[in-house]
Motif scaffolding. Structure first.
Motif, PDB file in Angstrom:
ATOM      1  N   ALA A  89      41.902  47.595  47.163  1.00  0.00           N
ATOM      2  CA  ALA A  89      43.112  46.779  47.348  1.00  0.00           C
ATOM      3  C   ALA A  89      42.777  45.296  47.182  1.00  0.00           C
ATOM      4  O   ALA A  89      43.535  44.545  46.555  1.00  0.00           O
ATOM      5  N   GLU A  90      41.639  44.881  47.708  1.00  0.00           N
ATOM      6  CA  GLU A  90      41.204  43.486  47.567  1.00  0.00           C
ATOM      7  C   GLU A  90      40.899  43.163  46.103  1.00  0.00           C
ATOM      8  O   GLU A  90      41.278  42.100  45.602  1.00  0.00           O
ATOM      9  N   LEU A  91      40.223  44.068  45.405  1.00  0.00           N
ATOM     10  CA  LEU A  91      39.943  43.869  43.983  1.00  0.00           C
ATOM     11  C   LEU A  91      41.250  43.726  43.202  1.00  0.00           C
ATOM     12  O   LEU A  91      41.406  42.815  42.387  1.00  0.00           O
ATOM     13  N   SER A  92      42.187  44.601  43.474  1.00  0.00           N
ATOM     14  CA  SER A  92      43.474  44.547  42.781  1.00  0.00           C
ATOM     15  C   SER A  92      44.200  43.236  43.055  1.00  0.00           C
ATOM     16  O   SER A  92      44.741  42.607  42.137  1.00  0.00           O
ATOM     17  N   GLU A  93      44.185  42.792  44.293  1.00  0.00           N
ATOM     18  CA  GLU A  93      44.829  41.525  44.646  1.00  0.00           C
ATOM     19  C   GLU A  93      44.201  40.360  43.884  1.00  0.00           C
ATOM     20  O   GLU A  93      44.896  39.490  43.361  1.00  0.00           O
ATOM     21  N   ARG A  94      42.892  40.346  43.789  1.00  0.00           N
ATOM     22  CA  ARG A  94      42.207  39.269  43.070  1.00  0.00           C
ATOM     23  C   ARG A  94      42.507  39.312  41.575  1.00  0.00           C
ATOM     24  O   ARG A  94      42.687  38.269  40.940  1.00  0.00           O
ATOM     25  N   LEU A  95      42.563  40.517  40.995  1.00  0.00           N
ATOM     26  CA  LEU A  95      42.857  40.643  39.570  1.00  0.00           C
ATOM     27  C   LEU A  95      44.301  40.283  39.249  1.00  0.00           C
ATOM     28  O   LEU A  95      44.592  39.773  38.171  1.00  0.00           O
ATOM     29  N   ARG A  96      45.211  40.542  40.167  1.00  0.00           N
ATOM     30  CA  ARG A  96      46.627  40.221  39.948  1.00  0.00           C
ATOM     31  C   ARG A  96      46.876  38.719  39.926  1.00  0.00           C
ATOM     32  O   ARG A  96      47.956  38.281  39.536  1.00  0.00           O
ATOM     33  N   SER A  97      45.903  37.933  40.312  1.00  0.00           N
ATOM     34  CA  SER A  97      46.048  36.481  40.266  1.00  0.00           C
ATOM     35  C   SER A  97      46.197  35.964  38.837  1.00  0.00           C
ATOM     36  O   SER A  97      46.634  34.846  38.632  1.00  0.00           O
ATOM     37  N   ASP A  98      45.816  36.785  37.869  1.00  0.00           N
ATOM     38  CA  ASP A  98      45.825  36.374  36.464  1.00  0.00           C
ATOM     39  C   ASP A  98      46.507  37.424  35.604  1.00  0.00           C
ATOM     40  O   ASP A  98      46.496  38.612  35.929  1.00  0.00           O
ATOM     41  N   THR A  99      47.048  36.975  34.482  1.00  0.00           N
ATOM     42  CA  THR A  99      47.507  37.893  33.439  1.00  0.00           C
ATOM     43  C   THR A  99      46.489  37.783  32.317  1.00  0.00           C
ATOM     44  O   THR A  99      46.404  36.755  31.647  1.00  0.00           O
ATOM     45  N   PHE A 100      45.708  38.829  32.159  1.00  0.00           N
ATOM     46  CA  PHE A 100      44.643  38.801  31.166  1.00  0.00           C
ATOM     47  C   PHE A 100      45.184  39.066  29.770  1.00  0.00           C
ATOM     48  O   PHE A 100      46.153  39.784  29.597  1.00  0.00           O
ATOM     49  N   ARG A 101      44.555  38.444  28.791  1.00  0.00           N
ATOM     50  CA  ARG A 101      44.882  38.645  27.389  1.00  0.00           C
ATOM     51  C   ARG A 101      43.811  39.552  26.804  1.00  0.00           C
ATOM     52  O   ARG A 101      42.619  39.325  26.980  1.00  0.00           O
ATOM     53  N   TRP A 102      44.244  40.617  26.138  1.00  0.00           N
ATOM     54  CA  TRP A 102      43.321  41.606  25.583  1.00  0.00           C
ATOM     55  C   TRP A 102      43.277  41.469  24.088  1.00  0.00           C
ATOM     56  O   TRP A 102      42.513  41.925  23.382  1.00  0.00           O
TER      57      TRP A 102
END
Length: 108
Positions: free
Chosen positions: A95-108
């Motif tokens: 859940a913590e990992l997901s919260e940290r990743l949701r801070s950004d919208t990554f470009r693939w």
């Protein structure tokens, strides 16, 4: 509990968490490392020339530790060998990992 079943469970949780945040992740065969394509950048933010750049962004800006691998393309290595006493602790880490990743919208 069997160590293999613990790592399999953790890999499944990690794949689910990373996939929910835009990463292309699938269960690996026979390891506790998970390699995923590195993002190329962040929308309205920095662009990454390599997995090393993406890895440095994640550790510096989001406190997410990965190992970059640029020898065969741009990949990030995640590991499920972290400290978590219970399965509930594993869920809290994801859940913590997901919260940290949701801070950004990554470009693939």
């Amino acid at each position: 509990r069997d160590v293999r079943s613990k790592y399999k469970r953790r890999l499944e949780k990690l794949v689910k968490t990373l996939s929910a945040n835009g990463f292309s992740a699938t269960i690996p065969g026979g390891t506790y490392f998970l390699y995923v394509p590195a993002p190329k950048g962040v929308e309205a933010g920095p662009q990454f020339e390599s997995a090393e750049d993406a890895s440095q962004f994640l550790i510096r800006e989001r406190s997410i530790c990965t190992v970059p691998w640029d020898d065969a393309g741009a990949f990030l290595r995640f590991s499920v060998t972290y400290q978590a006493a219970t399965e509930a602790d594993e869920d809290r880490l994801m859940a913590e990992l997901s919260e940290r990743l949701r801070s950004d919208t990554f470009r693939w």
